[in-house]
Write a protein that holds these residues in place. Structure first.
Motif, short mmCIF file in Angstrom:
data_model
loop_
_atom_site.label_atom_id
_atom_site.label_comp_id
_atom_site.label_asym_id
_atom_site.label_seq_id
_atom_site.Cartn_x
_atom_site.Cartn_y
_atom_site.Cartn_z
N SER A 45 -10.67 -9.31 0.83
CA SER A 45 -10.33 -9.19 -0.65
C SER A 45 -10.20 -7.98 -1.13
CB SER A 45 -11.64 -9.89 -1.19
OG SER A 45 -12.73 -9.19 -1.12
N THR A 85 -8.57 -5.43 0.33
CA THR A 85 -7.15 -4.71 0.89
C THR A 85 -5.95 -5.16 0.02
OG1 THR A 85 -7.97 -5.11 3.27
CG2 THR A 85 -5.53 -4.89 2.74
N PRO A 86 -5.75 -6.22 -0.77
CA PRO A 86 -4.74 -6.24 -1.57
C PRO A 86 -4.96 -5.31 -2.60
CG PRO A 86 -5.37 -8.25 -0.91
CD PRO A 86 -6.35 -7.25 -0.48
N GLN A 103 -4.31 -1.77 -1.43
CA GLN A 103 -2.89 -1.35 -1.18
C GLN A 103 -2.01 -1.36 -2.48
OE1 GLN A 103 -1.34 -0.43 1.56
NE2 GLN A 103 -3.56 -0.62 2.36
N THR A 104 -2.38 -2.13 -3.51
CA THR A 104 -1.61 -2.12 -4.89
C THR A 104 -1.94 -0.73 -5.41
OG1 THR A 104 -1.73 -4.28 -5.21
CG2 THR A 104 -1.41 -3.47 -7.01
#
Length: 185
Positions: free
Chosen positions: A113, A115-116, A119-120
């Motif tokens: 949950s 990671t995105p 990364q963003t």
């Protein structure tokens, strides 16, 4: 006043007029260059301030996420302790394995949950840094280009100034000659 003194005085007035014109032109060019530099600096400062604000905003979001994560950790610990108590009452190899799997699942779910979001944020930070670097590079390039052309422009201005003085002097001499020949007739 003698004719030569009068003529010299008129020439000085004309030369002063021409010099004043070209001096004002050079001052205007200098002012434009200074304003361009100030505008470029202001733009770069705005980009840096925007990046700083955006970074602070991301920190706030991460802080909120950390608070949510802490709350979730507390819930997981509560559930885990409940499971753990049941496992302690009924200890077995199978129950210990189940407890480890439960912890692994919660850790993996948290990692997946997060990671995105990470990364963003990382991508946004890289883009902002690149925009800032490109802006700085463009400003340096523009200033160097302007400096290079400035020396050439200054030479042209000096040549034009001298040619303008000579042209005005020739026109004055022609006009004086015309007046002298007109008064003699």
């Amino acid at each position: 006043m003698s004719q030569k003194a009068k003529q010299k005085n008129e020439t000085n007035v004309t030369e002063t007029f021409v010099e004043t014109f070209w001096d004002q032109f050079e001052v205007a060019l200098s002012r434009i260059s200074k304003e361009n530099d100030e505008r470029s600096d202001a733009y770069l400062d705005a980009v840096k301030q925007m990046n700083k604000f955006s970074g602070d905003y991301r920190k706030t979001i991460r802080g909120l996420y950390q608070e949510t994560r802490s709350t979730n950790d507390e819930l997981v610990k509560g559930i885990s302790s409940s499971i753990s108590e049941k496992l302690k009452r009924e200890p077995s190899q199978h129950s210990q394995e189940l407890y480890k799997q439960w912890r692994d699942i919660t850790n993996k779910f948290e990692e997946i949950s997060l990671t995105p979001l990470n990364q963003t944020f990382d991508m946004i930070e890289r883009i902002e840094k690149r925009v800032e670097q490109n802006t700085e590079d463009y400003i340096k390039y523009s200033r160097n280009r302007r400096k290079a052309w400035s020396s050439v422009s200054n030479e042209y201005i000096q040549i034009l100034r001298e040619q303008n003085k000579q042209a005005v002097g020739r026109i004055e001499d022609s006009f004086r000659t015309f007046l002298r020949t007109g008064t003699n007739n």
